[in-house]
Design a protein around this motif. Structure first.
Motif, PDB file in Angstrom:
ATOM      1  N   THR A  59      -5.792  56.252   3.108  1.00 48.83           N
ATOM      2  CA  THR A  59      -5.445  56.118   4.468  1.00 48.83           C
ATOM      3  C   THR A  59      -6.750  55.775   5.086  1.00 48.83           C
ATOM      4  N   LEU A  60      -6.842  55.493   6.569  1.00 48.13           N
ATOM      5  CA  LEU A  60      -7.888  55.417   7.686  1.00 48.13           C
ATOM      6  C   LEU A  60      -7.681  56.403   8.583  1.00 48.13           C
ATOM      7  N   HIS A  61      -9.031  56.876   8.763  1.00 49.93           N
ATOM      8  CA  HIS A  61      -8.923  57.850   9.980  1.00 49.93           C
ATOM      9  C   HIS A  61      -9.962  57.452  11.212  1.00 49.93           C
ATOM     10  N   SER A  62      -9.985  58.297  12.139  1.00 47.43           N
ATOM     11  CA  SER A  62     -11.019  57.879  13.117  1.00 47.43           C
ATOM     12  C   SER A  62     -12.209  58.962  12.943  1.00 47.43           C
ATOM     13  N   ASP A  63     -11.602  60.163  12.699  1.00 42.78           N
ATOM     14  CA  ASP A  63     -12.666  61.211  12.983  1.00 42.78           C
ATOM     15  C   ASP A  63     -13.395  61.561  14.424  1.00 42.78           C
ATOM     16  N   PHE A  64     -12.380  60.827  15.325  1.00 43.67           N
ATOM     17  CA  PHE A  64     -12.552  60.865  16.877  1.00 43.67           C
ATOM     18  C   PHE A  64     -13.166  62.239  17.267  1.00 43.67           C
ATOM     19  N   THR A  65     -14.178  62.111  18.056  1.00 44.90           N
ATOM     20  CA  THR A  65     -14.864  60.905  18.533  1.00 44.90           C
ATOM     21  C   THR A  65     -15.845  60.229  17.415  1.00 44.90           C
ATOM     22  N   MET A  66     -15.785  60.241  16.400  1.00 46.47           N
ATOM     23  CA  MET A  66     -16.815  59.486  15.624  1.00 46.47           C
ATOM     24  C   MET A  66     -16.461  58.125  15.538  1.00 46.47           C
ATOM     25  N   ALA A  67     -14.926  57.749  15.769  1.00 46.24           N
ATOM     26  CA  ALA A  67     -14.408  56.313  16.151  1.00 46.24           C
ATOM     27  C   ALA A  67     -13.623  56.213  16.959  1.00 46.24           C
ATOM     28  N   ALA A  80      -6.800  62.019  -7.351  1.00 44.53           N
ATOM     29  CA  ALA A  80      -7.621  62.089  -5.876  1.00 44.53           C
ATOM     30  C   ALA A  80      -6.886  61.196  -5.025  1.00 44.53           C
ATOM     31  N   LEU A  81      -6.628  61.428  -3.729  1.00 44.29           N
ATOM     32  CA  LEU A  81      -6.432  60.575  -2.562  1.00 44.29           C
ATOM     33  C   LEU A  81      -7.475  60.166  -1.845  1.00 44.29           C
ATOM     34  N   ILE A  82      -7.641  59.116  -1.043  1.00 44.41           N
ATOM     35  CA  ILE A  82      -8.711  58.853  -0.112  1.00 44.41           C
ATOM     36  C   ILE A  82      -8.298  58.666   1.104  1.00 44.41           C
ATOM     37  N   SER A  83      -8.983  59.352   2.010  1.00 43.03           N
ATOM     38  CA  SER A  83      -8.953  59.009   3.578  1.00 43.03           C
ATOM     39  C   SER A  83     -10.211  58.674   4.241  1.00 43.03           C
ATOM     40  N   ASP A  90      11.887  41.750  22.365  1.00 41.61           N
ATOM     41  CA  ASP A  90      10.945  40.739  22.149  1.00 41.61           C
ATOM     42  C   ASP A  90       9.429  41.239  21.605  1.00 41.61           C
ATOM     43  N   LYS A  91       9.840  42.768  21.032  1.00 42.90           N
ATOM     44  CA  LYS A  91       8.673  43.371  20.711  1.00 42.90           C
ATOM     45  C   LYS A  91       8.668  43.663  18.876  1.00 42.90           C
ATOM     46  N   ILE A  92       7.616  44.214  18.622  1.00 45.32           N
ATOM     47  CA  ILE A  92       7.577  44.416  17.090  1.00 45.32           C
ATOM     48  C   ILE A  92       7.403  45.903  17.067  1.00 45.32           C
ATOM     49  N   VAL A  93       8.579  46.509  16.291  1.00 53.18           N
ATOM     50  CA  VAL A  93       8.589  48.114  16.026  1.00 53.18           C
ATOM     51  C   VAL A  93       7.998  48.285  14.544  1.00 53.18           C
ATOM     52  N   MET A  94       6.936  49.219  14.573  1.00 51.05           N
ATOM     53  CA  MET A  94       6.614  49.804  13.320  1.00 51.05           C
ATOM     54  C   MET A  94       6.509  51.259  13.280  1.00 51.05           C
ATOM     55  N   PRO A  95       6.523  51.732  11.966  1.00 48.86           N
ATOM     56  CA  PRO A  95       6.608  53.470  12.149  1.00 48.86           C
ATOM     57  C   PRO A  95       5.405  53.851  13.079  1.00 48.86           C
ATOM     58  N   GLY A  96       5.692  55.213  13.495  1.00 52.65           N
ATOM     59  CA  GLY A  96       4.688  55.454  14.570  1.00 52.65           C
ATOM     60  C   GLY A  96       3.188  55.888  13.575  1.00 52.65           C
ATOM     61  N   PHE A  97       2.360  55.377  14.381  1.00 58.63           N
ATOM     62  CA  PHE A  97       1.006  55.373  13.606  1.00 58.63           C
ATOM     63  C   PHE A  97       0.463  56.718  13.450  1.00 58.63           C
ATOM     64  N   ILE A  98      -0.283  56.882  12.220  1.00 60.02           N
ATOM     65  CA  ILE A  98      -0.622  58.260  11.909  1.00 60.02           C
ATOM     66  C   ILE A  98      -1.991  58.318  11.792  1.00 60.02           C
ATOM     67  N   ASP A  99      -2.852  59.281  12.300  1.00 65.50           N
ATOM     68  CA  ASP A  99      -4.216  59.221  12.051  1.00 65.50           C
ATOM     69  C   ASP A  99      -4.372  60.820  11.548  1.00 65.50           C
ATOM     70  N   PRO A 100      -4.712  60.904  10.217  1.00 66.40           N
ATOM     71  CA  PRO A 100      -4.519  62.156   9.447  1.00 66.40           C
ATOM     72  C   PRO A 100      -6.015  63.008   9.709  1.00 66.40           C
ATOM     73  N   HIS A 101      -6.988  62.405  10.469  1.00 68.42           N
ATOM     74  CA  HIS A 101      -8.242  62.974  10.557  1.00 68.42           C
ATOM     75  C   HIS A 101      -9.040  62.869  11.847  1.00 68.42           C
ATOM     76  N   ASP A 139       1.007  55.686   4.022  1.00 69.91           N
ATOM     77  CA  ASP A 139      -0.138  56.339   3.217  1.00 69.91           C
ATOM     78  C   ASP A 139      -0.687  57.668   3.975  1.00 69.91           C
ATOM     79  N   ALA A 140      -0.761  57.363   5.156  1.00 70.49           N
ATOM     80  CA  ALA A 140      -1.277  58.534   5.860  1.00 70.49           C
ATOM     81  C   ALA A 140      -0.390  59.752   6.069  1.00 70.49           C
ATOM     82  N   ALA A 141       0.973  59.432   5.919  1.00 70.64           N
ATOM     83  CA  ALA A 141       1.984  60.414   5.834  1.00 70.64           C
ATOM     84  C   ALA A 141       1.909  61.212   4.703  1.00 70.64           C
TER      85      ALA A 141
END
Lengths: 548, 339
Positions: free
Chosen positions: A444-452, A401-404, A57-68, A492-494
Motif C-alpha cells: 500500500t501507499l501512505h502519505s505520513d501526512f504532513t510528510m507528504a 511481511a506486508l509493505i506500506s 457522468d462520473k467515476i466511482v471507486m472504493p473510498g480511498f484509504i491512507d493507512p499511515h 491493499d490498504a484495507a
C-alpha cells in the motif's frame, strides 16, 4: 429496507471477480449489490428505492484509504505558516514552492510583516537546508527582534528560535549552555535538544482552540484527498487527554466523512527504555477508549531507525556520501524484545523502517519470531520503506511481511538525495514498490501526512510515474501500473489495516464508502493522475461533496 | 550564593557487560560517601535487602546513606532536582542505556548547572566485546562508545586468558579507545579507582602521549599522578587568570579550590581543559585548612578555620609535575593584595 441506487458512468470495484459495474445499491450504510440496472432489478422489485444519478457522468471507486498518517501532528502543524520546497494545496490556502535561501528569507519576512497582532508568535514549518540553505538566530532576529519566531524543520529534526522566542518559551536558561544539541547563539535545537524545545512549546501547540482548529483543517484535508478511512500510526502526539478529547470531538460527529483506526506506538517515542510493565494490558486499555469511528484493533507500531527527511536512516555499506551514519530510534535489542511480546500476543506489528539497515533489523527479528513461534497471516508490515535491497523484498515476501510505502519520497527527495545524500543508484530506487509487486507482496501507499500531501491520487501518481522534482524519472523499473496503484490505495490498504472484509473494494456486504472522480484513472494520461478532480466521497452511504 | 557542584559520572556499556553489577558494587562499597545512583531498571540491580532502609516507588533509600532511583522520562529534570536540593549527594552515578544514546550520551557529559561531569566509565565484557563491535546493527556505536570512554572497565576478566586481555588491549588501541583500562571480576572496581582521580574526563590524547598498556597498568598509570597545593595572598586579574588556565599543560587533570580575583572570590573547578569560575557569596567559601588530605570529598564550602587566600589543589598525570603547575597559579606580583 430503503434502497438507494447510485448510477455511475463507470464503477471500478477493485474486486477482481467483478472489476467494473455501473450501478451500486446501498442500504443502511452497506453495499447491497453491485451490477447494472438490469442485474440489480430483483432488489428493486422487492424494496422501496430511490435512484441517485448525481454520479451518472462520473467515476466511482472504493473510498480511498491512507493507512499511515498523523492527525495530531497535522493538527499541530497546519495552523503554522508553511514555507516549503514543494507547493501545498491546503484546505484554507495554497502554498507556493519556495526553493532558495533568498526566497525563503523573503517569504518569512513577508509573513512577519503581514501579521496584524504584534505579539503573535510566528511558527513556520517546512524549512529544509537542502533547498533553503542556512538560517540562524541572528538572521531571524533581523527579520524581527521583537516578535517570537520559531522555525520548525521539515522533518522535525530541528527547531530554530530567535531571541524573543527563546525568552517567550523560557529556553534561554543557563542549563542549555553546554547541551551539545542546543546551540543558543544560533538558536538551533537538534534531536534531543529539539525534544526539549518542543516540550517547552507543548502548551502553546496543544492549546485547545488552536489544536481544534488544526484538527478541523486536518479533517478537511483528509476529505479533500478523497479518503474515507485512515490509519493513525502512533496515536496522539503528546499523549494527553486534551488531545484525545479534541480528536473525538472532531472525528465522531456525523459530518466527518471518514473513520480513523488508531495504531498506538508500542514503545515510548525515541525508544526510551522506561517501558511499561505490561504492554499488552496497556494496549487493551487504550483500545477501550475507542468508538465506532475512532477505534483500535489488535495493531501496534514500533520503530527501528530514524527519520528519512532528516537523513537519520541507518544505511548499510557503502553508507552515506558524507560518511555519517543514522540513528536507531529503538535500540535493536529493545526492538526485538518488544516485537516478541506483541508477536506472542497475536498482534499485527507495524514497523517504521527508513534505511536498509532498519529493514534488515526488522526482517531479522521477523525471521527469529517466525522460527520461535510460526504464525500464518501475521501481517507484520514494513512502514515507509525508504531504502531497501531487492533481496530484502524477496525475504519479506518469504516471511509473509506486508509493505506500506511512502513513495512520495521519490518525488520530493529523490534528486536531492542523489546529489547530497546517498548517490543516484540507491536514491533512484527508494520506495521500491515495483519490486514489492513483482514479489507478490500486498503493498500500500501512505502519505505520513504532513510528510507528504494527504492525497492518495498524488501518491499513486508518484508510484506510476516516479517523477522527481525536475520532472525526470527516477528508477523507471520500480514504476507500477495504474491498476496496481489503484489497488494500493484501496483494496491493499484495507488489507494492511486488517479491514479487508469491510472496506477497500465495492462489493455486496461491505461498507458503502466511495470516492467519486470527474475523470477515470484508467483513461487519463498517467502523468495526469494527481490532477484528477475529486467530486467528493460517499461515507457509509451518505454523499459528501467537496466544497472549496 | 555558590551552588555546590555535584560530580556526575556516567556508567555505560553494551548489554551484559556488567554495568548494574558495578553499580551494585559501588553502592555496597561507598565507604561513607553519599551517592545517588540512577538506573534504567531496578530489576537487575539486586540490592542486598539488608541495605534497604526505605522503598518508595521510584526510589530506594539505603542504610548507608546512598539513594537509588529509576531514571524515568525527564533525566534533565531529575538531575537538576538533585543538584538543587538542600542536601545534595557527594556524587551521582548514572547508568546510560545500551549503545544507542549517541547524542544523549554526549549530552550527559556536559556540565549542567550544579553538576560537574567527571566522565564516562564504559564497562566491557572481556569475552564478548570484540564480537559486539562487529555486530552489523550496532557495531559502529559500540566502537564510538569505547572511544568516548574515560575509563575502560574490562569486566569478566576472570573468564579469559591473559593472552586474550593482551589482544583486547591492542585492539582498543587500534580503534582509538585509549582510556585507562582496569580489568575486573563481577564489576568489583577498586574504590580508589572509582572515587579517585586521574582518569577523569579527558580531551583527545595529545600526540606525545604514550600508549596505554595492559592489565594492571591502570594502577601504574595512576601512580604517575602528582598533586600539589598552592596558597597565595595575591589577587588575579580575571582575564589574566582565564588566559593562564587556558594555557596550562595537557597533563593537568584537575584543579579545584578558591581563587581571589580583583572582582571577587571564586570557586574554581577545572577538569581537563574545561574550567568554570563560580562566584562565592560573603560568608561562604572560606576554605577549611588543611585542604590537602582528602582530594575527593573535601567540602570546600564548609565552615572551618578561615582562610581568605587563594587555595588551589592541582592534580596532574603522566609526566606533568603538579608542583610547577601550582606555582604558576600564584597571581602575578604586581596585583593588589587580597581584601
Amino acid at each position: 429496507m430503503d434502497l438507494t441506487v447510485f448510477n455511475a458512468r463507470r464503477v471500478h470495484t477493485m474486486n477482481p471477480s467483478l472489476p467494473t459495474a455501473t450501478s451500486v445499491v446501498v442500504a443502511d450504510g452497506l453495499i447491497v449489490e453491485v451490477g447494472t440496472p438490469e442485474s440489480i432489478q430483483p432488489w428493486l422489485d422487492a424494496h422501496p428505492h430511490t435512484v441517485d444519478d448525481t454520479f451518472a457522468d462520473k467515476i466511482v471507486m472504493p473510498g480511498f484509504i491512507d493507512p499511515h498518517l498523523h492527525p495530531s501532528l497535522a493538527a499541530t502543524l497546519l495552523p503554522t505558516h508553511f514555507i516549503t520546497a514543494m507547493a501545498w494545496d491546503l484546505p484554507d490556502r495554497q502554498v507556493p514552492a519556495t526553493r532558495s535561501h533568498d526566497s525563503y528569507v523573503a517569504e518569512l519576512t513577508r509573513i512577519e510583516a503581514s501579521l496584524a497582532d504584534p505579539d503573535e508568535v510566528l511558527i513556520t514549518w517546512g524549512f529544509h537546508e537542502l533547498w533553503h540553505g542556512t538560517i540562524d538566530r541572528p538572521l531571524l532576529d533581523s527579520i524581527s527582534s521583537t516578535r517570537p519566531i520559531v522555525v520548525w524543520q521539515r522533518s522535525f529534526h530541528e527547531l530554530f528560535f530567535n531571541t524573543p522566542a527563546l525568552a517567550h518559551f523560557d529556553l534561554d536558561q543557563r542549563r542549555f549552555d553546554a547541551h551539545p544539541q542546543i546551540d543558543l547563539p544560533t538558536g538551533r535545537f537538534v534531536e534531543t535538544g529539539m525534544f526539549i524545545a518542543a516540550g517547552a512549546m507543548g502548551p502553546h501547540l496543544t492549546e485547545p482552540g488552536r489544536f481544534l482548529h488544526g484538527l478541523e483543517l486536518t479533517k478537511a484535508a483528509v476529505h479533500q484527498g478523497g479518503q474515507t478511512t485512515i490509519g493513525d500510526l502512533t496515536g496522539t502526539q503528546f499523549d494527553t487527554d486534551v488531545e484525545w478529547d479534541a480528536l473525538r470531538a472532531v472525528i465522531e460527529p456525523d459530518d466527518t466523512p471518514f473513520r480513523v483506526q488508531m495504531v498506538p506506538a508500542g514503545m515510548r517515542s525515541q525508544g526510551t527504555e522506561a517501558g511499561r510493565a505490561d504492554p499488552i494490558a496497556w494496549l487493551a486499555e487504550r483500545a477501550e477508549r475507542g468508538s465506532e469511528k475512532l477505534f483500535f484493533r489488535n495493531h501496534v507500531k514500533l520503530f527501528t531507525d530514524g527519520g528519512f527527511y532528516a537523513q537519520m536512516m541507518r544505511v548499510q555499506p557503502p553508507g552515506y556520501i558524507d560518511g555519517h551514519q543514522g540513528e536507531w530510534m529503538s535500540p535493536p535489542d529493545k526492538f526485538e524484545h518488544m516485537a516478541r511480546i506483541f508477536w506472542n500476543a497475536g498482534c499485527q506489528i507495524h514497523v517504521h523502517c527508513t534505511g536498509d539497515m532498519g529493514v534488515e533489523l526488522a526482517l531479522e527479528v521477523l525471521a527469529k519470531l517466525q522460527f520461535e513461534r510460526p504464525r500464518f497471516d501475521h501481517r507484520f508490515t514494513i512502514e515507509h520503506l525508504g531504502l531497501s535491497t531487492p533481496e530484502q523484498i524477496r525475504r519479506a515476501a518469504t516471511l509473509g511481511a506486508l509493505i506500506s510505502a511512502n513513495v512520495y519520497y521519490v518525488h520530493e527527495l529523490g534528486e536531492r538525495y542523489w546529489a547530497d545524500s546517498i548517490g543516484h543508484e540507491r536514491a533512484s530506487q527508494m520506495a521500491r514498490v515495483g519490486t514489492a509487486v513483482r514479489e507478490g507482496i500486498p503493498t500500500t501507499l501512505h502519505s505520513d501526512f504532513t510528510m507528504a500531501p494527504a492525497k492518495p491520487l498524488t501518491s499513486a501518481w508518484v508510484a506510476v510515474n516516479r517523477v522527481g522534482e525536475s520532472g525526470a524519472v527516477l528508477g523507471p523499473d520500480e514504476r507500477v501500473s495504474v491498476h496496481d496503484a489503484m489497488k494500493m490505495i484501496t483494496a491493499d490498504a484495507a488489507y494492511i489495516l486488517g479491514m479487508e472484509n469491510e472496506i477497500g473494494t465495492i462489493r455486496s456486504g461491505k461498507k458503502a464508502d466511495f470516492t467519486v472522480l470527474e475523470a477515470d484513472p484508467y483513461e487519463v494520461d498517467p502523468m495526469d493522475l494527481a490532477d484528477i478532480e475529486i467530486w467528493g466521497t460517499v461515507f457509509e452511504g451518505v454523499p459528501f461533496p467537496i466544497e472549496r | 550564593m555558590t551552588d555546590p557542584v555535584v560530580p556526575l559520572t556516567v556508567i555505560a556499556g553494551y548489554l551484559g557487560a556488567g554495568k548494574t553489577t558495578l553499580l551494585n558494587h559501588l553502592i555496597t562499597n561507598a565507604g561513607g560517601r553519599r551517592l545517588v545512583v540512577l538506573v534504567n531498571d531496578f530489576g537487575e540491580l539486586n540490592i542486598d535487602a539488608d541495605l534497604i532502609a526505605d522503598h518508595d516507588g521510584d526510589t530506594y533509600a539505603l542504610t548507608n546513606g546512598c539513594v537509588c532511583c529509576t531514571i524515568g522520562d525527564d533525566l534533565g529534570e531529575v538531575l537538576q532536582e538533585i543538584a538543587a536540593s538542600d542536601d545534595p549527594p557527594d556524587e551521582i552515578y548514572l547508568e546510560a542505556s545500551g549503545v544507542t544514546d549517541g547524542a544523549r550520551f554526549a549530552a550527559l557529559l556536559t556540565d549542567w548547572h550544579g553538576l560537574a561531569a567527571r566522565g564516562a566509565i564504559v564497562v566491557v565484557d572481556a569475552e564478548a566485546i570484540m564480537e559486539q563491535a562487529r555486530d552489523r546493527f550496532v557495531g559502529d556505536m559500540v566502537e564510538r562508545q569505547l572511544r568516548a570512554a574515560d575509563l575502560l572497565v574490562v569486566n569478566k576478566a576472570d573468564l579469559v586468558e591473559p593472552a586474550h586481555l593482551e589482544r583486547l588491549r591492542a585492539w582498543f588501541e587500534s580503534i582509538g579507545a585509549d582510556a585507562p583500562l582496569v580489568p575486573t571480576t563481577h564489576g568489583a572496581l577498586p574504590a580508589e579507582v572509582v572515587f579517585g582521580t586521574g582518569w577523569e574526563r579527558r580531551e583527545p590524547a595529545p600526540p606525545h602521549a604514550g600508549p596505554v598498556a595492559a592489565n594492571g597498568e591502570a594502577a601504574a598509570h595512576l601512580a604517575t599522578m602528582s598533586s600539589a597545593v598552592v596558597r597565595d595572598d595575591g589577587v588575579w586579574d580575571r582575564n589574566a587568570l582565564a588566559r593562564t588556565l587556558d594555557s596550562l599543560p595537557d597533563g593537568v587533570a584537575r584543579v579545584k579550590g578558591f581563587v581571589n580575583c580583583s572582582n571577587g572570590r571564586f570557586v574554581l573547578q577545572m577538569v581537563g581543559r574545561r574550567w568554570r569560575l563560580d562566584p562565592v557569596a560573603p560568608g561562604h567559601g572560606d576554605s577549611p585548612a588543611p585542604i590537602g588530605s582528602d582530594l575527593n570529598g573535601a567540602d570546600l564550602n564548609g565552615p572551618g578555620p578561615t582562610s581568605r587566600q587563594t587555595e588551589l589543589v592541582v592534580i596532574a598525570v603522566g609526566g606533568t609535575d603538579a608542583s610547577s603547575v601550582a606555582e604558576g597559579l600564584r597571581a602575578p606580583r604586581s596585583a593588589r593584595p587580597a581584601r
